[in-house]
Design an enzyme around this catalytic site. Structure first.
Site, PDB file in Angstrom:
ATOM      1  N   ASP A   8       0.851  -1.197   0.000  1.00  0.00           N
ATOM      2  CA  ASP A   8       0.000   0.000   0.000  1.00  0.00           C
ATOM      3  C   ASP A   8       0.884   1.243   0.000  1.00  0.00           C
ATOM      4  O   ASP A   8       2.111   1.170  -0.147  1.00  0.00           O
ATOM      5  CB  ASP A   8      -1.030  -0.049   1.146  1.00  0.00           C
ATOM      6  CG  ASP A   8      -0.418   0.206   2.521  1.00  0.00           C
ATOM      7  OD1 ASP A   8       0.805   0.426   2.620  1.00  0.00           O
ATOM      8  OD2 ASP A   8      -1.193   0.174   3.503  1.00  0.00           O
ATOM      9  N   CYS A  65       2.780  -3.572   4.035  1.00  0.00           N
ATOM     10  CA  CYS A  65       1.962  -2.395   4.346  1.00  0.00           C
ATOM     11  C   CYS A  65       2.609  -1.714   5.548  1.00  0.00           C
ATOM     12  O   CYS A  65       3.806  -1.924   5.799  1.00  0.00           O
ATOM     13  CB  CYS A  65       0.495  -2.755   4.562  1.00  0.00           C
ATOM     14  SG  CYS A  65       0.158  -3.848   5.964  1.00  0.00           S
ATOM     15  N   THR A  67       2.170  -2.127   8.832  1.00  0.00           N
ATOM     16  CA  THR A  67       2.548  -3.125   9.847  1.00  0.00           C
ATOM     17  C   THR A  67       2.830  -4.496   9.261  1.00  0.00           C
ATOM     18  O   THR A  67       3.377  -5.357   9.951  1.00  0.00           O
ATOM     19  CB  THR A  67       1.402  -3.302  10.861  1.00  0.00           C
ATOM     20  OG1 THR A  67       0.232  -3.736  10.135  1.00  0.00           O
ATOM     21  CG2 THR A  67       1.106  -2.011  11.606  1.00  0.00           C
ATOM     22  N   HIS A  98       9.021 -25.181   8.708  1.00  0.00           N
ATOM     23  CA  HIS A  98       7.956 -25.931   9.374  1.00  0.00           C
ATOM     24  C   HIS A  98       6.570 -25.698   8.772  1.00  0.00           C
ATOM     25  O   HIS A  98       5.732 -26.597   8.810  1.00  0.00           O
ATOM     26  CB  HIS A  98       7.899 -25.562  10.863  1.00  0.00           C
ATOM     27  CG  HIS A  98       9.089 -26.054  11.631  1.00  0.00           C
ATOM     28  ND1 HIS A  98       9.164 -25.981  13.005  1.00  0.00           N
ATOM     29  CD2 HIS A  98      10.250 -26.626  11.219  1.00  0.00           C
ATOM     30  CE1 HIS A  98      10.330 -26.488  13.416  1.00  0.00           C
ATOM     31  NE2 HIS A  98      11.009 -26.882  12.345  1.00  0.00           N
ATOM     32  N   HIS A 133       6.007 -32.263   9.496  1.00  0.00           N
ATOM     33  CA  HIS A 133       5.331 -30.977   9.314  1.00  0.00           C
ATOM     34  C   HIS A 133       4.241 -31.053   8.243  1.00  0.00           C
ATOM     35  O   HIS A 133       3.310 -30.254   8.249  1.00  0.00           O
ATOM     36  CB  HIS A 133       6.347 -29.898   8.948  1.00  0.00           C
ATOM     37  CG  HIS A 133       7.401 -29.724   9.989  1.00  0.00           C
ATOM     38  ND1 HIS A 133       7.121 -29.271  11.256  1.00  0.00           N
ATOM     39  CD2 HIS A 133       8.731 -29.997   9.963  1.00  0.00           C
ATOM     40  CE1 HIS A 133       8.234 -29.242  11.970  1.00  0.00           C
ATOM     41  NE2 HIS A 133       9.230 -29.687  11.205  1.00  0.00           N
TER      42      HIS A 133
HETATM   43  C1  RB5 Z   1      -2.431   2.318   6.537  1.00  0.00           C
HETATM   44  O1  RB5 Z   1      -2.532   3.487   7.275  1.00  0.00           O
HETATM   45  C2  RB5 Z   1      -2.221   1.119   7.457  1.00  0.00           C
HETATM   46  O2  RB5 Z   1      -3.377   0.877   8.183  1.00  0.00           O
HETATM   47  C3  RB5 Z   1      -1.796  -0.082   6.660  1.00  0.00           C
HETATM   48  O3  RB5 Z   1      -0.618   0.205   5.971  1.00  0.00           O
HETATM   49  C4  RB5 Z   1      -1.489  -1.337   7.446  1.00  0.00           C
HETATM   50  O4  RB5 Z   1      -0.605  -1.065   8.500  1.00  0.00           O
HETATM   51  C5  RB5 Z   1      -2.639  -2.156   7.873  1.00  0.00           C
HETATM   52  O5  RB5 Z   1      -2.498  -3.231   8.447  1.00  0.00           O
END
Ligand code: RB5
Length: 147
Positions: A8, A65, A67, A98, A133
């Site tokens: 993203d 993204c 996180t 695994h 596994h």
């Molecule tokens: C975008 O602001 C953020 O929510 C996205 O990049 C991500 O971290 C979502 O899991």
């Protein structure tokens, strides 16, 4: 070997860095974008990466993204996809050995580029061990079939 990549708006620079890094390692990249810093929704990109792997258009997927969590959840909704969302190389390596993970995700707002490269190295270089596994990985597919 082909890697499907998607991201993203929060991860454009990280995607470009990792894309160049894996290309230098000899992988071909299918880049689903985004290449824009304009705010967008991560689910579509996670799905595109997951589908490319599930359909065999790519051998591996890497999705990024803020996180790594949202895009990882999205990719993992595709049947046949096993996602590793991680911030350090040990889990990435064990997820190949695994869990036979086929999509890697991480957060551009969580880790730096050098850590991301280490994670990618461990994940791409490690092989699935199979054996005991496989029974457990088969059970993961059974969960998909009954839900
Ligand atoms: C975008 O602001 C953020 O929510 C996205 O990049 C991500 O971290 C979502 O899991």
């Amino acid at each position: 070997m082909k890697i499907a990549m998607g991201n993203d708006h929060s991860a454009v620079q990280m995607k470009n860095t990792i894309k160049a890094y894996v290309e230098a390692k000899g992988y071909q990249v299918i880049d689903f974008g985004t290449d824009s810093a304009e705010s967008c929704d991560y689910p579509m990109y996670g799905e595109k990466v997951g589908r490319a792997v599930a359909l065999g258009e790519a051998d591996y997927g890497i999705a990024i993204c803020g996180t790594g969590i949202g895009i990882g959840i999205a990719a993992g909704k595709v049947k046949g996809v096993r996602v590793c969302t991680c911030s350090e190389p040990y889990s990435a390596r064990l997820s190949r050995m695994h869990n036979n993970t086929n999509v890697l995700t991480f957060g551009a707002r969580v880790i730096g580029e050098e850590m991301a490269k280490m994670i990618v190295d461990q994940w791409l270089d490690e092989k699935y061990e199979g054996g005991r596994h496989q029974r457990r990985v088969d059970q993961l597919a059974q969960i998909e079939s009954r839900n």
